[in-house]
Write an enzyme that holds these catalytic residues in place. Structure first.
Site, PDB file in Angstrom:
ATOM      1  N   ARG A   1      58.811  10.359  17.462  1.00 46.95           N
ATOM      2  CA  ARG A   1      59.602  11.190  17.536  1.00 46.95           C
ATOM      3  C   ARG A   1      59.435  12.572  17.876  1.00 46.95           C
ATOM      4  NH1 ARG A   1      63.758  11.783  18.364  1.00 46.95           N
ATOM      5  NH2 ARG A   1      63.988   9.575  18.022  1.00 46.95           N
TER       6      ARG A   1
ATOM      7  N   GLU B   1      71.693  48.001  31.842  1.00 43.45           N
ATOM      8  CA  GLU B   1      73.006  47.560  31.908  1.00 43.45           C
ATOM      9  C   GLU B   1      74.217  48.528  32.358  1.00 43.45           C
ATOM     10  OE1 GLU B   1      73.473  45.237  28.073  1.00 43.45           O
ATOM     11  OE2 GLU B   1      75.255  46.579  27.796  1.00 43.45           O
TER      12      GLU B   1
ATOM     13  N   LYS C   1      67.657  34.385  24.623  1.00 42.02           N
ATOM     14  CA  LYS C   1      68.355  33.830  23.421  1.00 42.02           C
ATOM     15  C   LYS C   1      67.871  32.509  23.517  1.00 42.02           C
ATOM     16  CE  LYS C   1      72.547  36.416  24.298  1.00 42.02           C
ATOM     17  NZ  LYS C   1      74.188  36.589  24.477  1.00 42.02           N
TER      18      LYS C   1
ATOM     19  N   ASP D   1      77.751  43.973  33.209  1.00 47.20           N
ATOM     20  CA  ASP D   1      77.705  43.386  31.916  1.00 47.20           C
ATOM     21  C   ASP D   1      79.458  43.109  31.527  1.00 47.20           C
ATOM     22  OD1 ASP D   1      77.211  41.893  29.542  1.00 47.20           O
ATOM     23  OD2 ASP D   1      77.678  43.474  28.232  1.00 47.20           O
TER      24      ASP D   1
ATOM     25  N   LYS E   1      69.846  49.046  27.670  1.00 50.37           N
ATOM     26  CA  LYS E   1      71.050  49.012  27.140  1.00 50.37           C
ATOM     27  C   LYS E   1      71.961  50.107  26.615  1.00 50.37           C
ATOM     28  CE  LYS E   1      70.108  43.922  26.256  1.00 50.37           C
ATOM     29  NZ  LYS E   1      70.091  42.694  25.149  1.00 50.37           N
TER      30      LYS E   1
END
Lengths: 290, 290, 290, 290, 290, 290
Positions: free
Chosen positions: D109, D206, D144, D228, D176
């Protein structure tokens, strides 16, 4: 940080307590946590609990109990009525705990597993110490400890009035029969040890016969002789031969029936492996009111 | 990897063995290591050793001993003459070890601390098991284990012929008096538990009286009833009331003198905290030839 | 400690949260830390932030978010407007955070990585649960989890209204085809399992055919049968054959289109690996004001 | 050590593999280990297994699978027929494993959880990469990622033909909107960043508008501009304005339907969070013969 | 959390401080803790202490000192009179500490070991920085750090006014002679590097001759050239050849006598391994009043 | 396992080496590993390397170097031409390494960081030892070590011919001025210490004046006196007063210019903090052929 709970004069590293307790809680909570309390105890419920002796003995490990509750509820109130080293009668309340009910129930077993085990060691140690209190002999522990708990168990021996032997292989020399044989005899082994270790390291050497003790005394370089498995007559002669030069430790065949006679031979220390490898738990319980 | 040393049917995670042994060796070697062997044992010297029973008992923990020697000498030879679960007579040689002499001497105490402790548990378990072999009752352990060694101790119980209770707070529900009180009674507690846990989790509930048992039986939802501190007469009536519906576990006041009578009441399991919290070490020694 | 953030009835070990969050922060901060904030955010600057849903779903993981901010600023204020298990609409503010600006920005990604992942699982679970709410079937997860996050992911399934299967290889028996083959058939495998495990361990067995199910029912010893890859006709017949004796779990070919029909066959549980191995993240964001 | 299994040119620290696999095995084995195999698989039994694709995709994580089997059986034979980065058709055998049967079943597994997750990422990445192969744009991942698996997931992106963005907060500057606002504007933020970081650290900033891009271009000090949430018209103008001075990264609103058009604007990189936060597992299975 | 103690603009992960300090305290306290203080310092005794410079230098590591005291006494008061990066004269008091006397004495050595080591690095760095302040050259550190302390040492370089080179093998490319040789020359090595790494990774390449520099300049793809072991005449010609295209780093044969001349050649950075591998400790002491 | 590389008579725990090296490699490899080698070194390429002295000195840390290469390539060949404690001339080859080229290059810096640092300590120690070889004095280290490396640094002192002082706060008592003051004087402090510690723990006490030394001699209970910051005249008088009763350690103001005169006073040990806190690295390099 737990110093007010400890037996005076014995330092117990806060990391030893914190790490052992965390490991035990993780071991008990597993992956899913206390699923019984999660199902049955409402959020926000509070509990009061009393750590109570069910049998008489000597207390040890209060800091571990406090830490167990604290790790599951940082706002727990832990009031100690006793401190480590105190004698307990059946019914005595060692500490009172108040806080989040789930935390109290989830930490209960871990708190008890530490205190019953360590108090068991303290209680057995105190029994040995009581048997020899009319003599100069001190009761000392060994390296025969439960793996992973050495510092806590050696501390528990102190709570019972005993003293500590080596904490590990690195803080003192103890030359045994195999070392002697390989090194080429007592003289060679003692010289090698002295040459190898620093000025703050003591040297103990095991002897099985009075001839060996004589050779140790002649050679010099030892601080302590370990008189292994000698009967009391032989121990008495060893004490006489030694005439105060070395500290003398007796080991082997020591139990509550024999320890007084061994102590009366005049040896300085009697080491007892059973203090840490075979002490039954002291019966303590947690009376919880929710 | 140690599977040939283990009692058949009982799995012991290799990580549990590896981690516990490493922690114990680090604890014993400390910062400077085995300063006695460093001073007295020449580099390259080899040793042979025999792990020998000094007293009769049941063996457990051979994999830990093997691992201790292996961690200090990866080339060690470890030949097992016995395997875990085997009975030992005084003088029996459980295993023979050959390898680097320093490694053998440095690992000796750790290897013994594991095997004497775990064999002590297996031996005490076997004594309880022997007392009830004429009955259907199984001897089971509890969560009253030495902190940090639960998996190993539960394995040792298996070596002695006992069975395991919960491994932690997360693998089964055990509803005790406090949970019942807070949840609002037996019915409410059992419903809450069943609603909360998955289909592979069993539910056990503690009862102190036959009335409570009756309520549990009526309510449904429990798999096991824990009959706490009942005398044998009451246990017999509980067995009758139960009529095979639930598994019944007796606990409280169990010792080698009382266990047979308890078993004869017809309960399924008898749980004994002392197996893990109070078993004296089994006397094993390492006979080393260098 | 995070209990007010958790879905009621589901316990999540504080250590699981603390350790997973710490590991994630260490992973993100690396050796040098948040070099952008260090360069641009003045010392002592404070920030307010809102954890906001960008898409509808079910919330899970609030305790992880709180812990992430707390580990970088112990004085952080974390006010939850929602708790785990709550439904979220786009625009809903799940929590508000106030504290040191560098800490808020440095912890932002970790807090979001936990909550978006766990809420994604809860959201997908809730979708499956909604499809079967007219039946008795429960949606359960599997061991097909992301390595290292099992306890958190199983908790997220609970937040979505699902139930948990085994947490690991050790808390229940699940006999599969290979075990049956090697053990010598269903009868032998079930007997071996029952003999090996304790009284608080359930036994589930996988069956691929109705003949196998019949044999399981005849043999006894199983608590649950896993009906693997059966079509709905076959599942219905299995339910009839079983007549309530075992809990029945269906698995294989389960998706949002098929799950209702599977549930309508009368099985007790439907296990869905996708809940944990393929749930897309729920879109949550952190709106920061400095 | 696993280098022959890895996609060429991508290094994966052996410690990352070893530690993640060990953590996953410990998580799955729990305290008692694989109790089903312990009960049913005879000691010494051997098994052969084939890691087989059930669906087409791109392979990643073979080293993790090998490591999982190896940790439970150091003598396991693991023969790779494919290597990471290879395309898989349904039915393709990626690797064959032979060794101790209990070890194979106990590690199954974990081995699959790594390979299905990482291959899922590689497969989704490859789908994005295929959509933009007629352009200069590279598909890059983000931060992320699933907590605790960043290095492995970033490696999986490479297996699918994508490139990596920052591995953490410490290996590049990414300014940012909040950093800009607090620092006092683009100029101030870029100056602060350049003054703070070393000569081997790149600076990305950004921008939400073409005015901001113009200011960045005028100010200097940036290596990369993150465009962005701009539509393709705006992206094209940004590419023109930039005239090759900075590397340009597009982000926001990227999916398999939109990515080609975004790439055709002439940007250098397109970052896609979904690669790591929402890739469904690739269906791989282990066919075991015992 | 320690941000008020740090040099502005340099972030130091709280985990780096916490973990390094804990490891050091555990290392110093060992198994039995501070046995001298346990024997001689009464429970509840409080102490005041002053962290005082005995020699002039530059302060670094105050957060480590604060953390050491805090870990042994969470209620410690730690008042900083200086902050990292501040110059110290002999006699300057960097911080004042008040709290439990045993904790102060037990943490003293660890607190000093961090601050004297890190301040030694800051002080040596400042000496190099002072020698080149009339030039554009920056003093940068290397990866020649004491194992286990890299993040702290690189931070200390910043406290002394230096800048950081790579933190590890993973945050920038540095192509050395062996890489060039194996890859098949400068052109091939640079192409391979650019193809392999992401858009936020800089590429530096070591050159030993002006011919090599010419090839690097012609090839493109490098951000920085490392001019290894060139004399000042050669460095000047390299600066001229480069004409501002690449950042230029000089290394080799740098000491306090040579650094100014090297800086005056016009290179951008001068890397000095000695900053971290050979800086003598700065003499700081703790004046304790109990 | 590394015993053939170590200086005879000095044990270095394999765990100390393994753990420190692993931590250093993880620190250097970071998340993405050695990205330069991954890009430029073909899979399967092999390298030969020579660990070579660039400056004369004394070797220490060979086991750490071997371990660093071994952890990245278990099949590495590491042939030692020298062993720890051996003198090195510039150009001497201490060891030859052959194995996977990427592993050799990736481990190079860590291997060198250990050996250059530890050999630096051994070299400085040897310089002090050489200055006092006509006397009975031994050069000993202190607890002024780099955090996290104490065991390795103390071992390096042994490689240079020095001896070790305490390894931590727990293996010997060292009563300093503050302890004396709080305990109520020398007599009280010595009594408290003796009563508190076991029979294998030595007691050292710091004295600042001959009056204090006289009191220590009169009181008994000390094994060693630390003569702090006394000039040579005073040291001579201390040696006379002592008349061989206690071991005498001089400390304070010790450097290569003063140490001979201090040794000639007849003291037994001279402790030098600089051995571990300020030893410059010994210049060793790795000559790699691929």
């Amino acid at each position: 940080m737990h110093s007010a709970l400890l037996v005076p004069g014995a330092f117990l590293s806060p990391f030893a307590v914190e790490d052992a307790v965390r490991r035990a809680l993780v071991e008990d909570l597993g992956r899913a946590g206390d699923i019984t309390s999660a199902a049955t105890i409402p959020e926000g419920k509070r509990a009061h609990a009393k750590l109570t002796a069910r049998k008489p003995g000597v207390l040890a490990g209060l800091a571990c109990a406090a830490e167990a509750f604290r790790q599951l509820d940082p706002a727990i109130e832990f009031r100690a009525n006793k401190r480590d080293g105190d004698p307990l009668q059946a019914g005595d309340i060692a500490a009172e705990i108040a806080g989040n009910a789930s935390a109290v129930l989830s930490a209960e077993r871990v708190a008890l597993n530490f205190t019953t085990h360590l108090s068991g060691i303290a209680t057995l140690t105190a029994a040995f110490v009581a048997k020899v209190k009319h003599t100069r002999a001190k009761i000392v522990c060994t390296r025969k400890t439960i793996p992973g708990l050495r510092a806590l168990e050696k501390y528990a021996v102190r709570c019972g009035g005993g003293m500590n032997h080596r904490f590990g292989l690195d803080d003192a020399v103890l030359i045994k029969d195999n070392h002697i044989a390989v090194a080429g005899g007592i003289n060679a082994a003692l010289k090698a040890a002295r040459a190898s270790v620093g000025h703050l390291v003591k040297v103990e050497i095991e002897v099985d016969s009075l001839d060996q003790l004589a050779e140790v005394l002649k050679t010099g370089g030892a601080d302590v002789a370990l008189l292994d498995n000698m009967d009391t007559a032989m121990l008495k002669r060893a004490v006489e031969m030694n005439a105060g030069k070395l500290a003398l430790e007796a080991s082997g065949g020591v139990n509550l029936d024999t320890v007084a006679a061994i102590a009366e031979t005049g040896v300085d220390m009697i080491s007892v492996g059973a203090l840490t490898h075979s002490a039954p738990a002291l019966d303590l319980g947690l009376d919880v009111e929710i």
